[in-house]
Design a protein around this motif. Structure first.
Motif, mmCIF file in Angstrom:
data_model
loop_
_atom_site.group_PDB
_atom_site.id
_atom_site.type_symbol
_atom_site.label_atom_id
_atom_site.label_comp_id
_atom_site.label_asym_id
_atom_site.label_seq_id
_atom_site.Cartn_x
_atom_site.Cartn_y
_atom_site.Cartn_z
ATOM 1 N N VAL B 825 80.035 74.658 19.736
ATOM 2 C CA VAL B 825 80.351 73.306 19.291
ATOM 3 C C VAL B 825 81.358 72.672 20.227
ATOM 4 O O VAL B 825 81.255 71.496 20.595
ATOM 5 C CB VAL B 825 80.901 73.340 17.849
ATOM 6 N N ALA B 826 82.327 73.468 20.629
ATOM 7 C CA ALA B 826 83.365 72.929 21.501
ATOM 8 C C ALA B 826 82.768 72.484 22.824
ATOM 9 O O ALA B 826 83.098 71.404 23.333
ATOM 10 C CB ALA B 826 84.447 73.982 21.732
ATOM 11 N N SER B 827 81.865 73.289 23.376
ATOM 12 C CA SER B 827 81.335 72.886 24.676
ATOM 13 C C SER B 827 80.368 71.715 24.524
ATOM 14 O O SER B 827 80.236 70.911 25.444
ATOM 15 C CB SER B 827 80.668 74.060 25.380
ATOM 16 N N MET B 828 79.718 71.644 23.381
ATOM 17 C CA MET B 828 78.904 70.449 23.149
ATOM 18 C C MET B 828 79.776 69.221 23.012
ATOM 19 O O MET B 828 79.431 68.137 23.477
ATOM 20 C CB MET B 828 78.055 70.632 21.890
ATOM 21 N N ALA B 829 80.917 69.421 22.365
ATOM 22 C CA ALA B 829 81.805 68.280 22.174
ATOM 23 C C ALA B 829 82.383 67.801 23.499
ATOM 24 O O ALA B 829 82.766 66.646 23.640
ATOM 25 C CB ALA B 829 82.939 68.667 21.222
ATOM 26 N N ARG B 830 82.453 68.689 24.453
ATOM 27 C CA ARG B 830 83.036 68.305 25.740
ATOM 28 C C ARG B 830 82.085 67.462 26.577
ATOM 29 O O ARG B 830 82.498 66.825 27.540
ATOM 30 C CB ARG B 830 83.431 69.561 26.521
ATOM 31 N N LEU B 831 80.823 67.493 26.239
ATOM 32 C CA LEU B 831 79.864 66.748 27.050
ATOM 33 C C LEU B 831 80.098 65.250 26.885
ATOM 34 O O LEU B 831 80.235 64.741 25.775
ATOM 35 C CB LEU B 831 78.445 67.093 26.630
ATOM 36 N N THR B 832 80.113 64.578 28.004
ATOM 37 C CA THR B 832 80.263 63.128 27.948
ATOM 38 C C THR B 832 78.897 62.500 27.677
ATOM 39 O O THR B 832 77.856 63.139 27.912
ATOM 40 C CB THR B 832 80.791 62.608 29.289
ATOM 41 N N PRO B 833 78.899 61.299 27.168
ATOM 42 C CA PRO B 833 77.615 60.613 26.921
ATOM 43 C C PRO B 833 76.769 60.554 28.190
ATOM 44 O O PRO B 833 75.536 60.669 28.129
ATOM 45 C CB PRO B 833 78.038 59.217 26.477
ATOM 46 N N VAL B 834 77.425 60.385 29.318
ATOM 47 C CA VAL B 834 76.680 60.342 30.576
ATOM 48 C C VAL B 834 76.005 61.682 30.827
ATOM 49 O O VAL B 834 74.829 61.755 31.209
ATOM 50 C CB VAL B 834 77.620 60.001 31.747
ATOM 51 N N ALA B 835 76.749 62.706 30.590
ATOM 52 C CA ALA B 835 76.200 64.032 30.829
ATOM 53 C C ALA B 835 75.011 64.285 29.920
ATOM 54 O O ALA B 835 74.027 64.906 30.319
ATOM 55 C CB ALA B 835 77.277 65.088 30.606
ATOM 56 N N LYS B 836 75.084 63.762 28.719
ATOM 57 C CA LYS B 836 74.012 64.026 27.768
ATOM 58 C C LYS B 836 72.716 63.343 28.176
ATOM 59 O O LYS B 836 71.652 63.680 27.654
ATOM 60 C CB LYS B 836 74.423 63.551 26.371
ATOM 61 N N ARG B 837 72.822 62.409 29.059
ATOM 62 C CA ARG B 837 71.599 61.747 29.510
ATOM 63 C C ARG B 837 70.991 62.465 30.707
ATOM 64 O O ARG B 837 69.890 62.146 31.132
ATOM 65 C CB ARG B 837 71.892 60.291 29.868
ATOM 66 N N ASP B 838 71.731 63.385 31.247
ATOM 67 C CA ASP B 838 71.210 64.133 32.394
ATOM 68 C C ASP B 838 70.078 65.051 31.952
ATOM 69 O O ASP B 838 70.136 65.672 30.892
ATOM 70 C CB ASP B 838 72.331 64.954 33.022
ATOM 71 N N GLU B 839 69.055 65.105 32.779
ATOM 72 C CA GLU B 839 67.870 65.873 32.410
ATOM 73 C C GLU B 839 68.199 67.333 32.153
ATOM 74 O O GLU B 839 67.770 67.925 31.165
ATOM 75 C CB GLU B 839 66.808 65.768 33.521
ATOM 76 N N ALA B 840 68.981 67.895 33.061
ATOM 77 C CA ALA B 840 69.297 69.315 32.925
ATOM 78 C C ALA B 840 70.082 69.562 31.649
ATOM 79 O O ALA B 840 69.832 70.529 30.916
ATOM 80 C CB ALA B 840 70.092 69.789 34.138
ATOM 81 N N VAL B 841 71.020 68.676 31.398
ATOM 82 C CA VAL B 841 71.843 68.859 30.198
ATOM 83 C C VAL B 841 70.998 68.657 28.959
ATOM 84 O O VAL B 841 71.102 69.416 27.978
ATOM 85 C CB VAL B 841 73.036 67.881 30.212
ATOM 86 N N LYS B 842 70.151 67.639 29.000
ATOM 87 C CA LYS B 842 69.276 67.405 27.849
ATOM 88 C C LYS B 842 68.436 68.636 27.578
ATOM 89 O O LYS B 842 68.281 69.069 26.427
ATOM 90 C CB LYS B 842 68.350 66.216 28.156
ATOM 91 N N HIS B 843 67.904 69.154 28.649
ATOM 92 C CA HIS B 843 67.072 70.345 28.512
ATOM 93 C C HIS B 843 67.864 71.491 27.890
ATOM 94 O O HIS B 843 67.404 72.172 26.975
ATOM 95 C CB HIS B 843 66.536 70.751 29.890
ATOM 96 N N ALA B 844 69.070 71.648 28.394
ATOM 97 C CA ALA B 844 69.887 72.737 27.874
ATOM 98 C C ALA B 844 70.186 72.527 26.399
ATOM 99 O O ALA B 844 70.186 73.483 25.609
ATOM 100 C CB ALA B 844 71.185 72.833 28.671
ATOM 101 N N LEU B 845 70.423 71.287 26.042
ATOM 102 C CA LEU B 845 70.700 71.005 24.631
ATOM 103 C C LEU B 845 69.482 71.313 23.770
ATOM 104 O O LEU B 845 69.610 71.834 22.659
ATOM 105 C CB LEU B 845 71.121 69.548 24.464
#
Lengths: 408, 970
Positions: B825-845
């Motif tokens: 949860v903590a590392s998810m909380a650290r993700l910035t909105p910009v990061a969440k739009r990144d393909e790799a990050v989205k995939h990881a999520l």
């Protein structure tokens, strides 16, 4: 003697009197540096202190320890009121260390109240100091320091005798620090000590400390997805907390609701409204309606909040219950249509339903979800792969959780 | 020679016995021996007598006795060789045999001791002469451990084998020189008192009643006191003598400061030697040996010297133990190795000590020659070196350091074969002359120098590619160290940050400079060492601790061979020393010393000195020695400097320095010194106010390739590559066809260089990213995690890189590692909105969601379209997800599931693959009429299990498999 000097001398006299006479209630307000509003004595001395002031001569009559306590304490007050929180923290910690040293030597627990105040003040000062340090680009480490100081205090209290009842209070202050720092794993040793040491009898502690303790340990159990224990602890906190402290109630309910949801128990809307917890409304609605879309929306809308409070995953896990509800709805609709074949749910129906809910799932994914529902005991029956049909049990095909966690 | 020899001896031993003994260190031995011979009671008597005598005599008489003994040594050796040898032939042989036996046992030292014991016993049985011989033998045995042994061995060993002798001599010599230097400067008084007392008592105890004494030594001060006092008295005498010698040493001049002590001792030795026998330079043995022998021999010869050295050694041992023994011991070995003679010696030993008598004579001759060379400045230097080495081996090893020493010994012993462990070890080790010099320098470095300096020396040697370079390096080092010593900055300089000097391409050049400098350096080193050792002892009271052990051990009497043996050697040696100091040396030296150090020594020696007293004494001595080296100007400077450190200490010249040394004794303190020294002048700065940037290393290394070696000390700028070179290195790694192990090694060294230079920029990020990717590809998760955590902080500092890619990796990792959900949860909380739009990050999520939900269909779909290296991380879940999936399917599907479906859902390459996997996990597979394989879900549900991984290895990481390790090319 100027006015300022007189006020400093007066403060020192009050402090030393209370200290020497071991008058805790009188001493406590003099220690509460950050109290708002400050006690009159504290306020007057705070306005009289100046950086270059030398109050050493006022301290001469006292022994070294008391002199040191007062000296550093006055410095802390002066720094605090001039907005230098990091310095204030450092001075206060010095004073508190000497005080703790003396505290160990006292047979009685007269100084518990002042010590509570010190534990509180040191945490508050450390938080302010860290804010200040962070804003100056320095390493905010004061709160960590406060944590180790409180561990020392805990050590001084974890003894036989009257002082032990103060241990839980310090523990709670420690919890606050650890939760704030994100180092909750450090709680473990304190918890173990509280729950296993023979010198402690949990019922012996003051109620307010017990409630606080239960609240924090309950939150820890939420992290661990140990919902039954979390439910028990949070419920204890809720039932024993001061009913007038609505903010405290809200904090407890904020964690209790997701826990209860995971156990299949839904809150009344009025409770959520009364506690000002609208973020759960959609999730509850989704559970009631079997609307996976609503749950997803709730998750994305309140993602930050859920992540911050740490219940995101708990809410996310409600998904299966939502699917269960959806299947139940399908089953009931089929029953209305054709009771004889109601227990056979075709996959294409489920896929169609999920399309309506704007969930883009193909038949394999739906099949997987069905399998998981059966596997987790949310649905009784089996899946016939060849014919792509879920065959539901004719008896209680959708068992209720009734306070048991999913998959149990 | 024996004449004046200790009255004690006389008292103790019969005339004949004494005479023979005189040679000894033996004198000490003799006393013991006689006692031994006489039987325990006699020994007891003897011991006391000695003490009494010595006490009565006050160090001086005893000293005289020592001198005599020493002088007699050669004679004694000869005598022994002749009389004793001839007579003792049998005894010697016995001794040797004893040795051999001992050697066979695990610990050389202990063996040696035992052998000594044996010898003693033999001697007792034997006639007095024999006993003497035995004594010598014992000494020899001891020698491996201590210089004493060497001395004693000298005669005997000489007979038996030159090797032995040389080695022993060297060792002893080294001992003596060092000891002399040390003692003369600092240690002598205190250490002597302690050591002597203890040792003497031990020795005595070992022999007979001595046990009681030993016990006393450790436990009961009163009894010891007498011994101590006596010994002290003797010692003082010695010291005085040595001091004078030192003074004389100046005569050696060449050597200058460093050599001083050695030089002084040497002269005496020379004198003694000449008288005894002017033999030509030692033949077989290398200069090394010669020198050491020379140094040692001097002492021995001038029995006084020997006594000194021995005593010194003992003294030193307690204090220095840890340091000296190890460092010195190895050097010995190496040296011995270098010289062929040594080998032969060993062989000889092996073959027959009995015959040794003949041999001995020749060897003695060699030894003597050696000594003479020693007389020359250069030789002395060498001797000093040798002495240094020797010192360590001898005393402390035997006593305190037994462990470390024994290790080295063992090693050497292994090399040699089976014979005499300690000896062999000594002889076996190193290469030739160069080796010796290196060894010496290294040993020096290891010994008394601050660890940082040691590290510095090691670093400098580490970059040497050949012997020539090593030699030149060594010479330069010597110069540096000498200079530092002269400046008094040896212990204050921050060697960790000291850049390495540049090495000449070839090293021969330095040879010319050679001897003097090197000698002086060596001597200096020795001096330095001793202080540090001393300090160590102070903080870690080895001596004090030991005594109890000794007492317990000793009390049991001789029966406890091991314990006794340990102690006995020392005691014997001490006894020898104590006895040996002969009058001849005594008088001159003593006086000379007195003039110099006059005040402290006598008094201290006489009385029971406290630790602090000792320290002061030592410091005085050391300071004295040092000061002697320097010109008045230097002294003044040094004094001034030293005042900075020790304001409280009253300033005898050099005393400050000693203090500094002492302070440096504790390891921790040592390391701190540079800093404190640095900031001492200025008003004290808070730690946070210190300018740590000034300590940042700036690399100068131009090598592109560099192997990774975990730093155990401060980095050496000459081995650190600057950023420009590192960029090339990274490019090389990226383009190299070599395997991951090589790349990992290179990248780690790049990372290390970046770290020590505190380079944190985009290049740093690039290095870590590169390494993380390579580690992922190779499945090296630990390394990946290291890089990942570094990257996290680097990104956190706002340095650009492939932030999102690694954020995705991080997520994928956290799913796997987090035992609780809090971290996830903590590392998810650290993700910035910009990061969440990144393909790799989205995939990881999405992967994260699939994993937490157990949605295997989704997981394997995501696996197929995973970006970057995410599949590598997802691989880690595949097995688990598949197993969970089949568990789920077998419970929910009825009656069967086609294998082809499972294969497709769970991402298998084909049905066969899947069927194999299913079978391996306990699934029940049946063949359908149409040929399709089906999973019988009901049967499968009951029988599923997780098989042990095929590639499981005992150490848990198949990446560390031996095969891969051996095939690894670096």
């Amino acid at each position: 003697m100027s006015e300022a000097q007189r006020s400093v001398a007066e403060f020192i006299r009050r402090f030393s009197d209370a200290y020497i006479l071991q008058d805790g209630p009188f001493l406590t307000p003099l220690i509460a540096v950050s109290s708002c509003p400050p006690s009159p004595a504290l306020f007057s001395v705070a306005n009289s202190l100046s950086p270059n002031q030398d109050w050493g001569r006022f301290l001469k009559p006292f022994d070294a320890q008391l002199g040191e306590i007062v000296n550093h304490h006055l410095r802390a007050i002066q720094f605090f009121y001039s907005g230098r929180y990091a310095d204030a923290y450092s001075a206060f910690e010095k004073s508190a260390n000497v005080f703790l040293q003396e505290f160990r030597n006292w047979e009685t627990a007269w100084a518990l109240q002042p010590l509570y105040t010190i534990a509180y003040e040191i945490r508050v000062l450390a938080e302010k100091a860290d804010q200040e340090l962070a804003s100056h680009g320095k390493n905010p480490e004061k709160l960590k320091g406060a944590g180790s100081f409180l561990m020392k205090v805990f050590g001084a209290l974890a003894t036989k005798g009257p002082k032990r009842v103060g241990a839980l209070h310090v523990t709670c202050q420690l919890f606050k620090i650890y939760f704030k720092l994100g180092t909750v794993h450090l709680c473990r040793s304190v918890i173990r000590s509280i729950e296993t040491a023979r010198i402690f009898d949990f019922e012996e502690f003051p109620l307010r400390d017990k409630v606080t303790y239960m609240y924090y340990t309950g939150r820890l159990e939420v992290y661990n997805e140990n919902f039954l224990a979390a439910d028990q602890k949070l419920t204890y906190a809720l039932t024993h907390c001061n009913p007038k402290r609505t903010s405290n109630i809200r904090m407890i309910v904020k964690y209790l609701v997701p826990v209860k949801l995971s156990l299949g128990i839904l809150p009344k809307e009025s409770l959520l409204e009364r506690c000002n917890l609208p973020e759960y409304l959609n999730a509850v609605q989704a559970l009631k309606r079997g609307d996976i879309r609503l749950l997803r929306r709730a998750l994305s809308e309140h993602e930050d909040r859920f992540l911050k409070s740490g219940v995101y995953l708990v809410i996310e896990k409600l998904e299966l219950q939502v699917y269960q509800r959806m299947m139940k709805k399908i089953y009931m609709l089929q029953k209305l249509k054709d009771p004889a074949k109601a227990h056979q749910v075709k996959m294409e129906v489920v896929v169609k339903a999920s399309r309506w809910l704007e969930m883009d799932m193909d038949i394999d994914e739906v099949e997987c979800i069905m399998a998981i529902l059966i596997y987790k005991n949310l649905m009784k029956g089996y899946f016939a792969h060849k014919s792509k049909v879920v065959v539901l049990s004719k008896q209680d095909p959708f068992p209720k959780l009734n306070g048991k966690p999913v998959g149990d | 020679m024996d004449l004046e020899s200790n009255s004690v001896e006389k008292q103790q031993t019969e005339g004949g016995g004494q005479e023979h003994h005189p040679s000894m260190y033996p004198s000490a031995m003799p006393g013991h021996q006689p006692g031994i011979l006489a039987a325990r009671p006699a020994t007891v008597e003897w011991n006391y007598p000695r003490a009494n005598a010595s006490s009565l005599e006050n160090g001086i008489p005893s000293i005289s006795g020592y001198h005599d003994d020493q002088r007699t040594k050669d004679p004694a050796a000869f005598q022994d060789g002749k009389s004793a040898l001839s007579s003792t032939g049998a005894s010697t042989t016995h001794d040797y045999s004893a040795y051999i036996n001992n050697q066979n046992p695990a610990d050389p030292y202990s063996h040696a001791y035992q052998s000594q014991y044996y010898n003693y016993q033999h001697s007792t049985t034997d006639s007095s002469h024999q006993q003497v011989g035995i004594v010598q033998d014992t000494g020899a045995t001891y020698q491996p451990l201590s210089s004493f042994q060497n001395a004693s061995s000298y005669p005997q060993t000489n007979y038996s084998s030159t090797y032995y002798n040389p080695g022993d001599y060297q060792t002893t010599a080294g001992y003596q020189p060092q000891a002399a230097g040390y003692q003369s400067s600092d240690y002598t008084q205190q250490t002597n008192a302690w050591n002597n007392g203890n040792y003497a008592s031990h020795q005595y105890s070992a022999y007979s009643v001595p046990d009681a004494n030993a016990a006393q030594y450790s436990s009961s001060p009163a009894v010891d006191a007498t011994h101590y006092q006596q010994q002290y008295g003797q010692w003082p005498g010695y010291y005085n003598q040595t001091a004078p010698d030192v003074m004389c040493a100046p005569g050696t001049e060449h050597m200058a400061r460093s050599s001083v002590s050695g030089g002084s001792s040497l002269p005496d030795l020379n004198q003694g030697y000449p008288a005894k026998s002017n033999q030509p330079p030692p033949p077989g043995t290398t200069s090394w040996r010669q020198d050491p022998p020379a140094s040692s021999s001097p002492y021995f010869q001038g029995k006084d010297v020997a006594g000194f050295s021995q005593t010194n050694d003992w003294q030193n041992r307690p204090l220095v133990f840890g340091n000296t023994p190890r460092a010195q011991a190895p050097p010995h070995f190496q040296q011995t190795l270098g010289s062929p003679t040594f080998v032969s010696v060993d062989e000889q030993r092996k073959t027959g000590y009995a015959k040794s008598p003949k041999m001995p004579f020749t060897p003695p001759g060699q030894v003597r020659p050696n000594f003479r060379p020693a007389l020359n400045p250069l030789p002395t230097l060498e001797g000093l070196r040798g002495s240094k080495f020797q010192i360590p081996t001898n005393p402390r090893i035997a006593t305190n350091l037994a462990f470390s020493v024994s290790k080295t010994d063992k090693e050497s012993a292994e090399k040699d074969a089976s014979i005499a462990p300690a000896y062999i070890n000594v002889s076996v080790p190193s290469s030739t002359g160069e080796g010796t010099s290196h060894d010496s320098s290294q040993s020096l470095a290891k010994g008394a120098f601050p660890p940082s300096l040691r590290a510095y020396v090691e670093r400098s040697f580490a970059r040497c590619k050949d012997d020539a370079q090593r030699l030149s390096n060594q010479n330069i080092l010597k110069e540096i160290i000498t200079k530092a010593t002269a400046d008094g900055t040896l212990f204050t300089q921050d060697w960790d940050t000291e850049p390495l000097f540049t090495l000449p391409a070839t090293s021969a050049d330095n040879v010319s400079k050679g001897p003097q400098i090197s000698f002086s350096l060596l001597s200096l080193n020795k001096l330095k060492r001793s202080p540090s050792r001393r300090a160590k002892s102070r903080w870690e009271p080895v001596v004090e601790e030991k005594p109890p052990v000794l007492t317990t051990n000793l009390n049991p009497v001789a029966s406890d061979s091991t314990i006794l043996n340990r102690f006995t050697p020392k005691t014997v040696a001490e006894a020898k020393f104590a006895m040996p100091p002969s009058s001849t040396f005594r008088s001159p030296r003593k006086q000379a010393k007195k003039t110099r150090f006059s005040d402290p020594y006598p008094v201290q020696n006489g009385g029971v000195s406290s630790d602090s007293d000792k320290d002061q004494e030592l410091t005085k001595l050391l300071s004295g020695a040092i000061s002697m080296v320097d010109s008045p100007e230097e002294r003044r400077k040094r004094e001034h400097r030293s005042k900075r450190f020790e304001k409280s200490q009253e300033g005898k010249a050099g005393g400050h320095k000693n203090k500094a040394f002492r302070a440096g004794g504790g390891r921790n303190k040592k390391s701190k010194i540079p800093f404190t020294a640095k900031f001492d002048d200025a008003p004290r700065l808070a730690v946070e106010d210190m300018d740590w940037d000034s300590f940042t290393v700036r690399g100068t290394c131009q090598e592109i390739e560099k192997r990774y070696l975990r730093l155990t000390s401060a980095p050496d700028p000459s081995t650190v590559r600057p950023e420009g070179v590192l960029e090339k290195a990274l490019a090389l790694v990226q383009s190299t066809p070599k395997n991951y192990l090589y790349k990992c090694d290179q990248l780690k060294s790049i990372r290390q260089d970046l770290t020590v230079q505190r380079i944190r920029n985009e290049f740093t990020v690039k290095v870590y990213e590169t390494h993380a990717r390579l580690a992922l590809e190779a499945g090296d998760l630990p390394e990946f995690n290291q890089c990942q955590s570094q990257l996290k902080t680097l990104y956190g500092e706002g340095i650009n890189g492939c932030h999102f890619e690694f954020a995705a990796y991080n997520l994928l990792c956290v799913i796997r590692h987090s035992s609780t959900n809090r971290e996830l949860v903590a590392s998810m909380a650290r993700l910035t909105p910009v990061a969440k739009r990144d393909e790799a990050v989205k995939h990881a999520l999405q992967v994260r969601a699939a994993v937490t939900a157990g949605n295997y269909v989704l997981f394997f779909r995501l696996y197929k379209k995973a970006p970057n290296l995410s599949p590598c991380l997802m691989d880690l879940y595949v097995e688990k997800m598949r197993f969970e999936a089949i568990k789920c399917m077998s419970k929910s599907y009825r009656p069967t599931v086609p294998v082809s479906f499972v294969s497709q859902i769970l991402g298998f390459s084909d049905g066969e693959d899947c069927a194999d996997w299913l079978r391996a996990h306990g699934a029940a597979i049946t063949a359908h009429a149409d040929g399709n394989l089906l999973v019988d879900s009901k049967a499968t549900a009951a029988g599923l299990y997780m098989p042990e991984p095929d590639d499981a290895v005992p150490h848990g990481d198949s990446n560390l498999a031996v095969d891969d390790f051996f095939t690894a090319k670096f």
